[in-house]
Motif scaffolding. Structure first.
Motif, mmCIF file in Angstrom:
data_model
loop_
_atom_site.group_PDB
_atom_site.id
_atom_site.type_symbol
_atom_site.label_atom_id
_atom_site.label_comp_id
_atom_site.label_asym_id
_atom_site.label_seq_id
_atom_site.Cartn_x
_atom_site.Cartn_y
_atom_site.Cartn_z
ATOM 1 N N GLU A 99 0.840 -1.194 0.000
ATOM 2 C CA GLU A 99 0.000 0.000 0.000
ATOM 3 C C GLU A 99 0.876 1.245 0.000
ATOM 4 O OE1 GLU A 99 -3.399 0.320 -0.036
ATOM 5 O OE2 GLU A 99 -3.443 -1.822 -0.420
ATOM 6 N N PRO A 100 0.391 2.357 -0.594
ATOM 7 C CA PRO A 100 1.181 3.589 -0.552
ATOM 8 C C PRO A 100 1.285 4.107 0.880
ATOM 9 C CG PRO A 100 -0.931 3.949 -1.671
ATOM 10 C CD PRO A 100 -0.834 2.498 -1.363
ATOM 11 N N THR A 101 2.417 4.702 1.162
ATOM 12 C CA THR A 101 2.633 5.256 2.502
ATOM 13 C C THR A 101 1.912 6.592 2.619
ATOM 14 O OG1 THR A 101 4.610 6.432 1.837
ATOM 15 C CG2 THR A 101 4.903 4.158 2.604
ATOM 16 N N GLU A 118 3.661 9.172 0.514
ATOM 17 C CA GLU A 118 3.345 9.076 -0.914
ATOM 18 C C GLU A 118 1.965 9.639 -1.215
ATOM 19 O OE1 GLU A 118 5.937 5.129 -2.124
ATOM 20 O OE2 GLU A 118 3.945 4.862 -1.254
ATOM 21 N N LEU A 119 0.997 9.361 -0.357
ATOM 22 C CA LEU A 119 -0.341 9.909 -0.550
ATOM 23 C C LEU A 119 -0.349 11.428 -0.421
ATOM 24 C CD1 LEU A 119 -2.458 7.254 1.377
ATOM 25 C CD2 LEU A 119 -2.317 7.579 -1.102
ATOM 26 N N ASP A 120 0.445 11.960 0.505
ATOM 27 C CA ASP A 120 0.560 13.415 0.643
ATOM 28 C C ASP A 120 1.181 14.037 -0.600
ATOM 29 O OD1 ASP A 120 -0.603 13.336 3.130
ATOM 30 O OD2 ASP A 120 1.312 13.389 4.215
#
Length: 89
Positions: free
Chosen positions: A19-21, A24-26
């Protein structure tokens, strides 16, 4: 004769750690205005693929390019401001 075996399970296996961290989502969220502006530019260019662009098409593409440049400039300015020492952003 040896059977042909796929490695699809190895390539497309899902693991919870994939899953993206949050970081990364920010980053994606910060870049979202640029992404959306680039999608608008692509839409404007796709419309003109099967015909000669008219004046309205040319205007739409120019506006979309300006939005992309403005969004990229804003993102670059925010990134540069965040790295200034002393919190002078």
């Amino acid at each position: 004769m040896s059977p042909i075996v796929t490695v699809q399970d190895l390539v497309t296996a899902f693991e919870p750690w994939m899953e993206p961290t949050d970081a990364e989502l920010d980053a994606i969220e910060r870049e979202l205005p640029v992404i959306l502006a680039e999608v608008d530019l692509l839409d404007a260019q796709i419309v003109t693929l099967d015909r000669t662009p008219g004046e309205l098409d040319a205007r739409r593409i120019r506006r979309a390019r300006r939005r992309v440049l403005a969004a990229r400039r804003e993102l670059a300015n925010r990134a540069a401001g965040a790295t200034l020492p002393g919190g002078a952003a």
